[in-house]
Design an enzyme around this catalytic site. Sequence first.
Site, PDB file in Angstrom:
ATOM      1  N   HIS A  78     -11.275  51.914  -2.910  1.00 50.75           N
ATOM      2  CA  HIS A  78     -11.077  52.996  -1.940  1.00 50.75           C
ATOM      3  C   HIS A  78     -10.204  52.612  -0.759  1.00 50.75           C
ATOM      4  CE1 HIS A  78     -13.958  54.870  -4.520  1.00 50.75           C
ATOM      5  NE2 HIS A  78     -13.290  55.939  -4.190  1.00 50.75           N
ATOM      6  N   ARG A  83     -12.222  64.413  -1.657  1.00 46.35           N
ATOM      7  CA  ARG A  83     -13.371  63.493  -1.685  1.00 46.35           C
ATOM      8  C   ARG A  83     -14.228  63.740  -0.452  1.00 46.35           C
ATOM      9  NH1 ARG A  83      -9.296  59.763  -3.899  1.00 46.35           N
ATOM     10  NH2 ARG A  83     -10.134  58.815  -5.790  1.00 46.35           N
ATOM     11  N   ARG A 143     -14.792  68.192  -4.476  1.00 49.83           N
ATOM     12  CA  ARG A 143     -15.817  67.462  -5.218  1.00 49.83           C
ATOM     13  C   ARG A 143     -17.043  67.291  -4.339  1.00 49.83           C
ATOM     14  NH1 ARG A 143     -14.554  61.443  -7.025  1.00 49.83           N
ATOM     15  NH2 ARG A 143     -14.851  60.942  -4.840  1.00 49.83           N
ATOM     16  N   ASN A 198     -10.201  56.533 -12.682  1.00 53.87           N
ATOM     17  CA  ASN A 198     -10.556  55.310 -11.943  1.00 53.87           C
ATOM     18  C   ASN A 198     -11.881  54.774 -12.462  1.00 53.87           C
ATOM     19  OD1 ASN A 198      -8.373  56.049 -10.468  1.00 53.87           O
ATOM     20  ND2 ASN A 198      -9.503  56.697  -8.668  1.00 53.87           N
ATOM     21  N   ASP A 199     -12.839  55.685 -12.625  1.00 54.40           N
ATOM     22  CA  ASP A 199     -14.134  55.265 -13.161  1.00 54.40           C
ATOM     23  C   ASP A 199     -14.136  55.244 -14.689  1.00 54.40           C
ATOM     24  OD1 ASP A 199     -15.803  54.593 -10.963  1.00 54.40           O
ATOM     25  OD2 ASP A 199     -15.828  56.697 -10.390  1.00 54.40           O
ATOM     26  N   ARG A 259     -13.890  48.033 -11.456  1.00 56.01           N
ATOM     27  CA  ARG A 259     -12.605  48.368 -10.832  1.00 56.01           C
ATOM     28  C   ARG A 259     -12.352  47.602  -9.547  1.00 56.01           C
ATOM     29  NH1 ARG A 259     -13.834  54.660  -8.962  1.00 56.01           N
ATOM     30  NH2 ARG A 259     -12.287  54.478  -7.340  1.00 56.01           N
ATOM     31  N   CYS A 268      -7.523  63.411 -11.840  1.00 58.85           N
ATOM     32  CA  CYS A 268      -7.437  63.065 -10.424  1.00 58.85           C
ATOM     33  C   CYS A 268      -7.613  61.567 -10.199  1.00 58.85           C
ATOM     34  CB  CYS A 268      -8.434  63.867  -9.603  1.00 58.85           C
ATOM     35  SG  CYS A 268     -10.123  63.622 -10.136  1.00 58.85           S
TER      36      CYS A 268
HETATM   37  C1  PEP Z   1     -12.142  58.620 -10.384  1.00 58.44           C
HETATM   38  O1  PEP Z   1     -13.167  58.007 -10.676  1.00 58.44           O
HETATM   39  O2  PEP Z   1     -11.116  58.627 -11.107  1.00 58.44           O
HETATM   40  C2  PEP Z   1     -12.060  59.394  -9.145  1.00 58.44           C
HETATM   41  C3  PEP Z   1     -11.019  60.154  -8.884  1.00 58.44           C
HETATM   42  O3  PEP Z   1     -13.095  59.279  -8.258  1.00 58.44           O
HETATM   43  P1  PEP Z   1     -13.268  58.070  -7.228  1.00 58.44           P
HETATM   44  O4  PEP Z   1     -12.004  57.266  -7.236  1.00 58.44           O
HETATM   45  O5  PEP Z   1     -13.555  58.687  -5.920  1.00 58.44           O
HETATM   46  O6  PEP Z   1     -14.429  57.340  -7.825  1.00 58.44           O
HETATM   47 MG    MG Z   2     -15.002  58.346  -9.606  1.00 55.73          MG
END
Ligand code: PEP
Ligand code: MG
Length: 568
Positions: A187, A294, A330, A452-453, A463, A500
Site C-alpha cells: 500500500h 479504497r 469498495r 494484487n491479492d 505480496r 482494479c
Molecule cells: C487487489 O487486491 O487487487 C486490490 C485492488 O485491493 P487492495 O490492493 O486494496 O488489496
Molecule cells: Mg485486495
Amino acid sequence: MIQGIAASNGIAIAKAYQLVTPALTYEKKAIDNPNKEIERLDSALATAKQELEKIKEHTRKEMGDEHAEIFSAHLLVLDDPEMVNPMKDKITNENVMAETALEETANMFVDMFKNMDNEYMRERAADIQDVSKRVLAHLLGVTVPNPALIDEEVIVIANDLTPSDTAQLNRDFVRGFATDIGGRTSHSAIMARSLEIPAVVGTRGVTKSVKNDDVVIVDGIEGNVIVNPSEDKLAEYKEKQAAFERQKEEWAKLKNEPTITADKEQVELAANIGTPDDVDGVLANGGEGIGLYRTEFLYMGKNQLPTEDEQYDAYKTVLEKMEDKPVVVRTLDVGGDKEISYLDLPEELNPFLGFRAIRFCLENDDVFRTQLRALLRASVHGNLKIMFPMVATLEEFRQAKGMLLDEKQNLKDEGTAVSDDIEVGIMVEIPSTAVTARQFAKEVDFFSIGTNDLIQYTMAADRMNERVSYLYQPYHPAILNLVNSVIEAAHAEDKWVGMCGEMAGDSIAIPALLGLGLDEFSMSATSILPARTQIRDLSKEKMASYKDKLLSMGTTEEVVEFIREKTE
Ligand code: PEP
Ligand code: MG
C-alpha cells in the site's frame, strides 16, 4: 546506488528525512535524588506538550479540525493530574527513575482501559500509549520524527510506510520516498502513485545507508536510490527528470480523448483512489471513472470510527466531482497490511488469510451498516456502484447484499432519497471466487478483479515479502486462465468485468487483457495516459486471436516473450 523496486514513476531529488522510530530502551538504575527525577519528568512533559501543541496547530491548518482532534486527546492525557500524580508518587515512594515511573503508570492505565467494554475508554488507552512514548523519548533525549511537521522539500526514508503514516505526511513537501520493504502492490507503493510522487520500495536497507539531510535521488522509473550524488550524476538525473516531464506532456495530449483501440473498440480507463482529494488527479489524468475507491483510508489517521455523516460527505464529494462518471466504491477492507489501531483487532499469524474485509464487516454489522447507509444516502449525487472486498463464498455476498437492501428499505421508510440504479458487485481476489465465477455471475451486477491479492493467493506468495517476489507473477498462465474464466463467466450473463489490481495498468498485461475482453481497466491515475497511448496502437481483434495460445503457455517467460514479439 541502492537498488529496489520501482513503485511510482518519476525522478525526485531532495534532502532525506528519516521516518524511523528510535528504540525507546534504557537501563534501569537506582536513583539517589527523587526530586531530580520529578524535575526531569516535568521537563519532558512540558516539552512533549509544546511539541503536541505545534503538531495540533499544524494538523488543524493542513487537514482540518477533525484530524487535529487526536492531538487534543493527547494533550488532555498530559494535563491529567490523575495520570501525572501517580507517576510522581511512584518516584518518591518506590525510588525509581522517571522513565520507569512513566512506563509503569502508563501501562497500568492502558491495561485497565483496554479491557473495558466502553469504546471511548479503549480509545483513551491508545492515546495514553502514544503520549507516554513521546514523553519517554524526551526523557531519553531521542528524537521521534513528526512527519506532520515537515516544512521543507524532503524525500522520506522509512522501513515501510503504513497507510496511516502516509495519511499523516504533509503532501506539499514530500517529493518522494524510499523504503526498506514492500513490493509494487504494497500500500505504500499504491499511495505513492496516487500522490503522484516518485517512490522506490523493497530496497532491503535504504534506512541504513541514508542519514537525515543527505541529498537523495529517487529514480522511480528504474527503481534506484542514489545518495549524495556527484555533480555529474546530479546533472544526469536532472536531465532524466526533464525528459520525463516532456514525456508527460506528450501523454497529456490524450487527456480528453476516449480510449479506443486501433480497430475502433472502446474500453474504459478508470482510476483507483484512496481519498476524495485524489479525484483532482484522476480528472487531470483523463480518468473516465473511479474503478476502486479504497474507503479504508477514511478510517485511518484518526482515533475513532468515521461517523455516517463524515462518510456521506466524502462519498458525496467524490460522486459530485466525478459528475455522472461511474464511481465504484469498495466497502471497508480492513486487515492484511491495513491496520486500524483503534479497532484493537488481535494480532494474527497470517493476517492476509485472516479476519479482514467482508469477514470483519459481516461480524461487525454496526460498522458495516453505518458505511452502507452513508453510501446509500450519497447515491443520489452521482453514478454510484458498490462492491464488497475479499468475497470467498456466495453466502458472504448474499448476506452483505441483504444488509445493503435492509438499509435501503430503512432509509426509504425514513423518507430519505436513495438511488434505485446502484449496481452491486464484488471484487474477485480469492481463487475460490474466480473458479466459481459462473455461479457468482448470476447474482452480481459486475466483477472487479483484484489481482494484487488474487496473485498472492493463487501463487501462495505474500505480496509484501520481497523474498518470494519472484513467485509473484502477474503474467503467469495460471493468472491469465483465472482472469479469462472470470471474464467469460461474466459475459455469458451480460455482466461487465473490470480489473482494479495493479496489473490493469501494466504495459505487458494490457495487450493480453484486451484480448481476453476486459471491459474496464482501473489503475493509478498516473498510469491512465500511458495506457491510453498504448491501447490506441493495439488491435483488440488481433490480441483476441492469440488468446488460446497465451492460455496454453507453460511459463511467465513464454507469455512475456510472446506479448513483446506481437506488440513490437
Ligand atoms: C487487489 O487486491 O487487487 C486490490 C485492488 O485491493 P487492495 O490492493 O486494496 O488489496
Ligand atoms: Mg485486495
